[in-house]
Design a protein around this motif. Structure first.
Motif, PDB file in Angstrom:
ATOM      1  N   LEU A 182     -47.887 -43.985  24.141  1.00 57.57           N
ATOM      2  CA  LEU A 182     -47.909 -42.659  23.281  1.00 57.57           C
ATOM      3  C   LEU A 182     -49.451 -42.557  22.802  1.00 57.57           C
ATOM      4  CD1 LEU A 182     -46.748 -40.028  22.003  1.00 57.57           C
ATOM      5  CD2 LEU A 182     -46.422 -41.802  19.960  1.00 57.57           C
ATOM      6  N   CYS A 183     -50.034 -41.571  23.163  1.00 58.10           N
ATOM      7  CA  CYS A 183     -51.708 -41.143  22.790  1.00 58.10           C
ATOM      8  C   CYS A 183     -51.477 -40.556  21.506  1.00 58.10           C
ATOM      9  CB  CYS A 183     -52.393 -40.560  23.913  1.00 58.10           C
ATOM     10  SG  CYS A 183     -53.998 -40.151  23.322  1.00 58.10           S
ATOM     11  N   ILE A 184     -51.940 -41.132  20.330  1.00 53.85           N
ATOM     12  CA  ILE A 184     -51.686 -40.606  19.100  1.00 53.85           C
ATOM     13  C   ILE A 184     -52.980 -39.831  18.344  1.00 53.85           C
ATOM     14  CG2 ILE A 184     -49.704 -41.924  18.351  1.00 53.85           C
ATOM     15  CD1 ILE A 184     -51.702 -43.737  16.678  1.00 53.85           C
ATOM     16  N   ALA A 215     -50.881 -36.156  31.123  1.00 55.33           N
ATOM     17  CA  ALA A 215     -49.947 -37.178  30.955  1.00 55.33           C
ATOM     18  C   ALA A 215     -49.285 -37.589  32.234  1.00 55.33           C
ATOM     19  CB  ALA A 215     -48.853 -36.830  29.688  1.00 55.33           C
ATOM     20  N   ASP A 234     -43.507 -48.002  27.408  1.00 54.50           N
ATOM     21  CA  ASP A 234     -43.733 -46.473  26.840  1.00 54.50           C
ATOM     22  C   ASP A 234     -45.024 -46.635  25.892  1.00 54.50           C
ATOM     23  OD1 ASP A 234     -41.168 -45.421  27.343  1.00 54.50           O
ATOM     24  OD2 ASP A 234     -40.387 -46.852  25.959  1.00 54.50           O
ATOM     25  N   CYS A 282     -52.596 -34.636  19.076  1.00 54.04           N
ATOM     26  CA  CYS A 282     -53.643 -35.722  19.358  1.00 54.04           C
ATOM     27  C   CYS A 282     -55.091 -35.231  19.575  1.00 54.04           C
ATOM     28  CB  CYS A 282     -53.027 -36.458  20.437  1.00 54.04           C
ATOM     29  SG  CYS A 282     -53.107 -35.548  22.078  1.00 54.04           S
ATOM     30  N   LEU A 322     -46.235 -42.359  29.959  1.00 52.48           N
ATOM     31  CA  LEU A 322     -47.252 -41.871  28.949  1.00 52.48           C
ATOM     32  C   LEU A 322     -47.001 -40.626  28.512  1.00 52.48           C
ATOM     33  CD1 LEU A 322     -51.077 -42.701  28.877  1.00 52.48           C
ATOM     34  CD2 LEU A 322     -50.498 -40.144  28.553  1.00 52.48           C
ATOM     35  N   GLU A 323     -46.949 -40.240  27.173  1.00 50.96           N
ATOM     36  CA  GLU A 323     -47.055 -39.150  26.653  1.00 50.96           C
ATOM     37  C   GLU A 323     -48.286 -38.637  25.620  1.00 50.96           C
ATOM     38  OE1 GLU A 323     -43.384 -38.690  24.459  1.00 50.96           O
ATOM     39  OE2 GLU A 323     -42.198 -39.311  26.044  1.00 50.96           O
ATOM     40  N   CYS A 373     -48.663 -48.600  22.402  1.00 52.41           N
ATOM     41  CA  CYS A 373     -47.805 -49.122  23.542  1.00 52.41           C
ATOM     42  C   CYS A 373     -46.674 -50.105  23.072  1.00 52.41           C
ATOM     43  CB  CYS A 373     -48.585 -49.765  24.809  1.00 52.41           C
ATOM     44  SG  CYS A 373     -47.749 -50.210  26.145  1.00 52.41           S
ATOM     45  N   SER A 420     -49.775 -41.424  33.718  1.00 53.32           N
ATOM     46  CA  SER A 420     -48.699 -42.232  34.249  1.00 53.32           C
ATOM     47  C   SER A 420     -48.911 -42.742  35.449  1.00 53.32           C
ATOM     48  CB  SER A 420     -47.391 -41.478  33.702  1.00 53.32           C
ATOM     49  OG  SER A 420     -47.116 -41.263  32.441  1.00 53.32           O
ATOM     50  N   SER A 465     -48.886 -37.312  22.084  1.00 57.03           N
ATOM     51  CA  SER A 465     -48.455 -36.669  20.962  1.00 57.03           C
ATOM     52  C   SER A 465     -49.096 -35.296  20.610  1.00 57.03           C
ATOM     53  CB  SER A 465     -48.561 -37.655  19.771  1.00 57.03           C
ATOM     54  OG  SER A 465     -49.778 -37.852  19.270  1.00 57.03           O
TER      55      SER A 465
END
Length: 331
Positions: free
Chosen positions: A186-188, A131, A184, A117, A111-112, A75, A135, A114
């Motif tokens: 991001l879920c990796i 996602a 921002d 993931c 939220l995205e 984040c 969000s 990736s």
């Protein structure tokens, strides 16, 4: 055998194969033991250990990397100036201060997930709604929890006194701009329960956020910011709400009566368990000084297994989880 012929070899599969072929019975076989144990080795009440690293993104005003089991979230918080003159609809005079952040949209999460993931998010996979749903939930909780005071995001200007002003009159302060925080996420890596980890990453990143010293320059009619890190100030949060999610695994079926099935409440479900559970509960716990005894929000979907007693049990576990997260965040 009696005729001396060799015995046929037995057929056995690794436990991973049984889990893929019959996931429901596989999990049920673990939980129905005298001391229930999940396929991951955790007991039904066990949460995964949280890990937090802040300040990793040097280009952001604040950042955090949160890992819970094999779910990992990055984040970053980016602060931008919103001039009061650019606000199309100025806030109403009767608007409460706590609603100002929501009304002006000063905290904007996105939220995205990736690519890669999780097995469901491989290259070429059709985009899903997860996602977008996460969000929305994060934005809703940000607005409900009143994390940041609007006054901490305001850039004020003290108007000089005129000759008509009496010495006793106080100089009036005018809000010339606001800091808008773009969050921002991001879920990796995704192995179940992304909401709890994403929300914790948001809280940790906001705690890590530094806002540059800003002031209004009447000659240039613009907001100026100091480039010195020593002039920056730490963003203060009103509270540290923490989300705890529970899933219900049940052997209920349309052919069984109401009291003829087994069920277990699983804290912090992983992706294997999420696919087998139709009922979930998310409890957001704030500090003890908050209203409703510290419970900020309850979100429940599907099923009817969780009743009054089960709810009280989940609340107690969520309060313990809040203390665990608070210790990890150092607050």
């Amino acid at each position: 055998m009696a005729n001396g012929s060799p015995t046929a070899p037995g057929i056995s599969f690794p436990r991973q194969t049984f889990a893929k072929l019959t996931p429901g019975p596989f999990l049920h076989a673990h939980l129905k033991q005298q001391e229930p144990i999940r396929a991951s080795g955790r007991s039904p009440e066990d949460f995964r250990k949280p890990n937090i690293n802040t300040g990793s993104l040097t280009h952001s005003n604040g950042s955090a990397v949160v890992r819970v089991g094999d779910t990992a979230i990055v984040c970053g918080v980016r602060a931008e100036i919103l001039l009061a003159s650019d606000i199309p609809h100025p806030p109403r005079d009767d608007l409460h201060e706590d609603d100002l952040v929501e009304d002006l949209g000063l905290l904007v999460p996105n939220l995205e997930l990736s690519t890669g993931c999780s097995p469901a998010h491989l290259p070429g996979s059709a985009p899903g709604t997860l996602a977008q749903s996460l969000s929305y939930r994060i934005l809703s909780l940000i607005n409900a929890s009143n994390l940041v005071r609007p006054s901490d995001l305001a850039v004020l200007y003290t108007e000089p006194q005129t000759e008509d002003d009496t010495p006793a009159e106080e100089a009036s302060k005018v809000t010339k701009a606001y800091w808008t925080l773009y969050i921002d996420i991001l879920c990796i890596a995704l192995d179940g329960n992304p909401f709890d980890a994403a929300w914790a990453a948001v809280i940790a990143a906001l705690q890590n956020t530094l806002l540059p010293k800003a002031w209004w320059d009447p000659d240039r009619e613009a907001v100026l910011c100091s480039p010195l890190a020593a002039d920056a100030r730490q963003l203060q949060l009103n509270d540290v709400p923490i989300a705890s999610t529970f899933a219900v695994f049940s052997t209920a079926s349309p052919l069984k009566r109401r009291n003829e099935f087994d069920s277990w409440i699983l804290a912090d479900p992983d992706s294997f368990e999420e696919d087998l559970c139709k009922e979930s509960l998310t409890i957001v716990v704030a500090s003890k000084k908050a209203s409703c005894g510290g419970i900020l929000r309850l979100e429940k979907t599907g099923g009817s297994v969780i009743g009054k007693v089960s709810m009280q049990q989940c609340v107690r576990m969520a309060e313990d989880r809040w203390s665990e997260w608070k210790a990890v965040m150092g607050g």
